[in-house]
Structures are given as C-alpha cells and as structure tokens.
Design an enzyme around this catalytic site. Structure first.
Site, PDB file in Angstrom:
ATOM      1  CG  HIS A 122      32.109  18.956  47.649  1.00 53.86           C
ATOM      2  ND1 HIS A 122      31.435  18.716  48.817  1.00 53.86           N
ATOM      3  CD2 HIS A 122      32.555  20.226  47.723  1.00 53.86           C
ATOM      4  CE1 HIS A 122      31.469  19.801  49.571  1.00 53.86           C
ATOM      5  NE2 HIS A 122      32.148  20.731  48.939  1.00 53.86           N
ATOM      6  CG  ASP A 202      27.612  17.355  43.319  1.00 57.84           C
ATOM      7  OD1 ASP A 202      26.948  18.402  43.183  1.00 57.84           O
ATOM      8  OD2 ASP A 202      28.569  17.246  44.104  1.00 57.84           O
ATOM      9  CD  GLN A 205      30.997  24.365  42.121  1.00 57.77           C
ATOM     10  OE1 GLN A 205      30.962  25.370  41.407  1.00 57.77           O
ATOM     11  NE2 GLN A 205      31.116  24.447  43.423  1.00 57.77           N
ATOM     12  CE  LYS A 228      28.022  24.841  46.327  1.00 57.97           C
ATOM     13  NZ  LYS A 228      29.395  25.207  46.672  1.00 57.97           N
ATOM     14  CB  CYS A 379      35.000  19.735  50.550  1.00 57.02           C
ATOM     15  SG  CYS A 379      34.514  20.924  51.783  1.00 57.02           S
TER      16      CYS A 379
HETATM   17  N1  PMP Z   1      29.097  19.302  45.455  1.00 57.83           N
HETATM   18  C1  PMP Z   1      29.930  20.199  44.929  1.00 57.83           C
HETATM   19  C2  PMP Z   1      30.616  19.881  43.642  1.00 57.83           C
HETATM   20  C3  PMP Z   1      30.132  21.405  45.574  1.00 57.83           C
HETATM   21  O1  PMP Z   1      30.970  22.300  45.058  1.00 57.83           O
HETATM   22  C4  PMP Z   1      29.447  21.666  46.790  1.00 57.83           C
HETATM   23  C5  PMP Z   1      29.618  22.974  47.546  1.00 57.83           C
HETATM   24  N2  PMP Z   1      30.943  23.332  47.832  1.00 57.83           N
HETATM   25  C6  PMP Z   1      28.584  20.700  47.281  1.00 57.83           C
HETATM   26  C7  PMP Z   1      28.420  19.536  46.585  1.00 57.83           C
HETATM   27  C8  PMP Z   1      27.837  20.883  48.555  1.00 57.83           C
HETATM   28  O2  PMP Z   1      26.910  21.919  48.477  1.00 57.83           O
HETATM   29  P1  PMP Z   1      26.227  22.481  49.789  1.00 57.83           P
HETATM   30  O3  PMP Z   1      27.352  22.813  50.724  1.00 57.83           O
HETATM   31  O4  PMP Z   1      25.491  23.681  49.325  1.00 57.83           O
HETATM   32  O5  PMP Z   1      25.346  21.416  50.323  1.00 57.83           O
END
Ligand code: PMP
Length: 419
Positions: A122, A202, A205, A228, A379
């Site tokens: 991401h 990270d 997910q 999440k 993203c």
């Molecule tokens: N890493 C991953 C794998 C994600 O899916 C996301 C959220 N789409 C993020 C980081 C970022 O999370 P946040 O927008 O809550 O900071």
C-alpha cells in the site's frame, strides 16, 4: 459445522448498526463498520467521563489517565507485547509508517543504505520509504512477485543484504488478502535480522481477520488502524519493540512528551510518550479498547495456516471467498487476481478485472444494484501499472458478511454483464 459457524457470526450482526437492509457492504478492506460497543464507549466517554490525560490532579482527570493507559495495556496483551511501553498510539497505519521513517530510520540512514519492500505494498508502506531514500541518497529495493502475486523469494540473498536498514512488508495484502504462506513472511523476517536490518510489518489488513502475535511475527515494528478492526477512525497502533527504544527520536514536539524543557537541550520522556505529543485522541483510544474487547470475544486466534483447524472467523471468510470465486468464475469476462488455491483456503477478499469495462464503471454498475465495492488502483499504482491494468475491482469481507451478501453480488455481476 459451517452452518453453526455462519449462524453464530450472523447472530452478532445485530451489534453492527451501520449494516442496513438493501445495502451490501463489501468494502471492509477500506474500512470496517464499528460495533455498537465502540459507539457506546465513545458516547459515554464524551457524555460522562471526558477529561484530559496526564495533566489534572482531580479525580475526573486521574480517571481519564487511568482509562487511557488501560487501553495501552489491553493492546499490549492483545498482540502479545512484552510491555505497555511498546505500544504507541497513532492516527493509523499511515502515521505509524511515517513515524518509523522520521523517528527512527531518518536518524539511522546513511547514503547508499537500502529499504526493502514488496511489489504489493500500500502507498502507506511505500511512500515514506521512497521519500526517505530520495532525501538521503538511498534506495528502495522491491521483492518481486510471481504471476499469482505471491512473493518470489528466489533472489532473497541479493535483495536483503548488509546495506538493508529496514524491511517493510505487509502481513496481508490489501489486494489479495492472505497472499502468501507464513513461511514466506518468516523467511523475509529471518533474512532481515540475519543482516542486522529491522522489520516493519504492516498489519492493517490482518487485524480484522486474525489475532496478531508479536512473537510469531518477530517484527521490530508493527502498524495497524482502529477503523479496520471495527473501531474508530483517527486511532491506530505502532508496536515498537523495546530493543529499539533508545534509537527512537521525537518527531512532533510539544506538551506531554518532554521531561525537562528548560535546559538548552530538552530531555524527552521515554517511549512511548516521547512519540505522543499533544493531547491525544482520548475518546478514540477508549473506542479502540472497546473494539479489542469485542474481538477478544471472537474466535480469531492466530493459527498456522497449514494446520487443519482454522479459527471460525477465518473459516467463515474463506468460505465466502470460495463462494465468490466460484460464482465469478462462471463469467468468462472476469479475471481474478492472486492465487486461487490460497484464496479459497485463507482469503478474505476477491479482486478482479472485467474485460472491456473500466473498474470504476463496474463499481458504479454494482452500486446501482446496492453493492458497495472498491474500484481503482487501491493505493497501489505501481502494481497495477506492472500488471498493465488501469485498476481492479475488490470485494472484501468481514465476519459480518453473509452468504446472502455474496449471492447478491454475484447476481449483480450477472445482471450487469447481461445488460
Ligand atoms: N496498509 C494497508 C495494507 C492498508 O490496506 C491500509 C488502508 N487502506 C493502510 C496501510 C493505511 O491505513 P490508514 O489509511 O488507516 O492509515
């Protein structure tokens, strides 16, 4: 067996007021719906107990500090951290990655140093490293993907070397879910540590789908977001292993993080307060505590994926994934991303492309039929570019997703493709 499982999870749907009849929500990888217990905790916090933390000497303020710190203890216990001090409250996974970049890596990094990521990250776990490498004259090295988007570790020895400072990798992908087996993740962590590099996982997910365990993951840093995992927005966690604490420098400075501000060189408070300048997101922390209490009551302990027994949330989501895959495979226009066998066993989302249709048009067509899905590059622009597609369409599940939701989505695809 399945029937019981589906039944007990479905019975909990009453805890999620945002689930509405006539709307099928399949965008849980973007954000999950909060449970009523989280909403109640935040409401009653503001109504009855709100006060600042660390400052006051009256009872209400002391209570606020106690409750805030209690959630830190709760997070530590939930992920198996050794100490509360390893838990930093952040705004979310994005801030967690940026904090590691600015608080730690920026002070360690020398020209020529490298950061290793995977081709599936991401932007939150990519841009902080690209920016840092650009500013400091270093390089971001990417672990390549195989055709099925699993990690290709054939050249791991060439990718992770003595120049590697940090390996930043998602524990579960936001595009294909559990994209690889844990052995791959372990191999990467092991290689990093063997070369003296730190590891950031990270876990954004992972947290809605399985209990994460600091020791099993073996990482130095772990980031995730409250929203999440059925909790509030604006709150997340950076797990920072105690062994890194003496290298962590403040990023934001101000109130709440300094021990002595009168000296020429201020004396910072120890971790984790050193990274929590200003009045924190107290109500959101309280809400996060309620989310963890809720998840603690569910069967989602970390399991070895190759073991026969899966916990019930994972089993339910994999079952839905199989249904969705089998449903979509009927349509020759649809191509599914990822490794189908693994998705069927451990998945919690299905990502696809539809021949002749832009992903945004697919999402709009599905939305007209009451189905909420995510479309675009999610993203992960570089990945989509590499695959030669403008984007993809993602259906992502949570414990409260039902078989009926999946059927409705497949029906909507059929309807759309016929039209
Ligand atoms: N890493 C991953 C794998 C994600 O899916 C996301 C959220 N789409 C993020 C980081 C970022 O999370 P946040 O927008 O809550 O900071």
């Amino acid at each position: 067996m399945h029937h019981n499982n589906e039944y007990s999870l479905a019975a909990r749907r009453a805890d999620v007021p945002a689930l509405k009849a006539g709307e099928v929500y399949l965008d849980n990888a973007a954000t999950t719906f909060p449970v009523q217990q989280v909403i109640d905790a935040i409401t009653s916090w503001y109504r009855d107990r709100h006060a600042s933390v660390y400052r006051g000497l009256y009872q209400r303020a002391e209570h606020a500090t106690e409750q805030y710190e209690k959630v830190r203890t709760q997070v530590a216990a939930w992920i198996g951290a050794r100490s509360d001090q390893e838990i930093v409250f952040t705004r979310g996974a994005t801030e967690g990655c940026n904090l590691v970049a600015l608080s730690w890596l920026a002070h360690q990094f020398q020209p020529g140093d490298e950061i290793v990521v995977t081709g599936l990250e991401h932007h939150a776990n990519l841009l902080p490293w690209l920016e840092l490498a650009r500013q400091k004259g270093g390089k971001v090295v990417t672990i390549p993907l195989r055709e099925d988007l699993s990690l290709c570790l054939d050249d791991l020895d060439a990718l992770i070397t003595n120049r590697t400072r940090l390996v930043a990798i998602s524990g579960s992908s936001h595009l294909v879910g559990m994209y690889d087996d844990e052995a791959a993740l372990r191999a990467v962590v092991h290689a990093a540590h063997a070369h003296g590099a730190a590891v950031l996982i990270d876990a954004a997910q992972m947290v809605a789908h399985q209990r994460i365990d600091v020791h099993e993951l073996g990482a130095d840093f772990i980031v995730f977001s409250g929203h999440k995992m059925f909790g509030p927005t604006g709150i997340g966690v950076l797990y920072c292993a105690a062994r890194m604490h003496n290298q962590m420098m403040p990023v934001y400075v101000g109130g709440g993080m300094v021990a002595d501000a009168t000296a020429d060189v201020p004396v910072w408070l120890p971790m984790p307060r050193r990274l929590e300048a200003g009045t924190p997101s107290i109500a959101e922390v309280i809400g996060l505590g309620a989310a963890i209490a809720y998840l603690s009551g569910m069967d989602m302990r970390m399991v070895q994926r190759h073991a026969v027994q899966q916990h019930s949330v994972q089993r339910h989501e994999a079952h839905l994934t199989r249904m969705m895959l089998e449903g979509l495979q009927q349509f020759p226009e649809i191509t599914i991303l990822g490794n189908l066998d693994r998705l069927k066993k451990y998945g919690h989302m299905v990502t696809c492309t539809v021949k002749g249709m832009h992903p945004h048009d697919v999402a709009a067509e599905l939305a007209e039929r009451g189905i909420c899905v995510r479309a675009g590059n999610h993203c992960a622009q570089a990945l989509h570019e590499r695959l030669g597609i403008p984007g993809s369409v993602r259906m992502s599940f949570a414990w409260y997703t039902t078989e009926a939701d999946v059927h409705a989505c497949i029906d909507a695809f059929r309807d759309m493709l016929r039209a």
